[in-house]
Design an enzyme around this catalytic site. Sequence first.
Site, PDB file in Angstrom:
ATOM      1  N   LYS A 138       1.300   5.110   2.638  1.00 40.14           N
ATOM      2  CA  LYS A 138       2.666   5.531   2.939  1.00 40.14           C
ATOM      3  C   LYS A 138       3.439   4.407   3.625  1.00 40.14           C
ATOM      4  CE  LYS A 138       0.977   8.895   5.304  1.00 40.14           C
ATOM      5  NZ  LYS A 138       0.727  10.107   6.115  1.00 40.14           N
ATOM      6  N   THR A 192      11.975  13.194  12.207  1.00 38.28           N
ATOM      7  CA  THR A 192      10.943  13.025  11.178  1.00 38.28           C
ATOM      8  C   THR A 192       9.568  13.500  11.640  1.00 38.28           C
ATOM      9  OG1 THR A 192      10.514  10.755  11.935  1.00 38.28           O
ATOM     10  CG2 THR A 192      12.153  11.047  10.188  1.00 38.28           C
ATOM     11  N   GLY A 218       6.258  15.251  11.994  1.00 32.03           N
ATOM     12  CA  GLY A 218       5.448  16.092  11.118  1.00 32.03           C
ATOM     13  C   GLY A 218       5.464  15.711   9.655  1.00 32.03           C
ATOM     14  N   THR A 219       6.067  14.566   9.303  1.00 30.24           N
ATOM     15  CA  THR A 219       6.155  14.212   7.884  1.00 30.24           C
ATOM     16  C   THR A 219       4.778  13.980   7.254  1.00 30.24           C
ATOM     17  OG1 THR A 219       6.570  11.914   8.558  1.00 30.24           O
ATOM     18  CG2 THR A 219       8.472  13.248   7.942  1.00 30.24           C
ATOM     19  N   GLY A 220       3.876  13.317   7.977  1.00 31.13           N
ATOM     20  CA  GLY A 220       2.545  13.046   7.425  1.00 31.13           C
ATOM     21  C   GLY A 220       1.748  14.315   7.197  1.00 31.13           C
ATOM     22  N   CYS A 221       1.770  15.208   8.180  1.00 30.52           N
ATOM     23  CA  CYS A 221       1.080  16.493   8.046  1.00 30.52           C
ATOM     24  C   CYS A 221       1.658  17.288   6.880  1.00 30.52           C
ATOM     25  CB  CYS A 221       1.224  17.317   9.318  1.00 30.52           C
ATOM     26  SG  CYS A 221       0.654  16.512  10.820  1.00 30.52           S
TER      27      CYS A 221
END
Length: 272
Positions: free
Chosen positions: A182, A215, A217-220
């Site tokens: 990412k 932003t 929590g985007t990875g989760c």
Amino acid sequence: MSVVKSSSVPTVLTIAGSDSGGGAGIQADLRTFAFHCVHGTSAITCVTAQNTLGVQRVDAMSTAGVIAQIQSVAEDIGVGAAKTGMLLNQKIIAAVSQQLKELQIHNLVVDPVMVSRAGVQLIDDDAVNTLRNALIPQAIIVTPNRYEAKILSGLEVNSVDDMRLVAQIICEKIGAKAVLVKGGGIKGEARGIDVFFDGQNLEILQTIMIDTDNTHGTGCTLSAAITANLASGKDLLTAVKQGKEYVTAALKYALNIGAGQGPVGHFFPLLK
């Protein structure tokens, strides 16, 4: 009135930490699962006291408690797909890795929560090694950010070319079946670009950029969306592409709450 049970809803499991602020971790995963019309179950690894300004406290669950949660779900409800998030320490990572190996879950998504998007390492070196050697090789896909990709590959990640290279290294040297590197924290041309590699096919994935500071929590959310899509029968690359589209839409409707970094809008169709 009789109650009809439905057996057609896919079931998914998230193994991660609890975010009291509701933007990441278990809370983000369950909201994402609900959006994708799959039944979400959970095994909580740790409980955090956090808000939009940061994390104030972390309390680990016992290893036995984490495994009991996984077994309880698997023995009765079943697990069509699973994802891992914050596993916190080496003991929990080792126990979860062994339990997932015994369950033989094919659709396992590993979000290697080792380093924050700001570059702060979140788990110690022993935990990193166990994650790398025991858990990641079981995953159908691993989704590192630029700093996690650096730890896994040994190389700096500052460009799309770097992302291509480390994606291949993570697959070939660590044994990941597929990887999504990412680029969310990278400046310049690589901003907003992710690189997918499954051992054969390499894809550059890019969506429109959303200008927001909220932003959290985007990875989760991305890894949870991929997991839900896999449970619904989508192939891996489609699951990743649609997961990325969902996160982009959720960023467009990010929530400006609290005094710090707000979360993405997981339930954006309900927002005016």
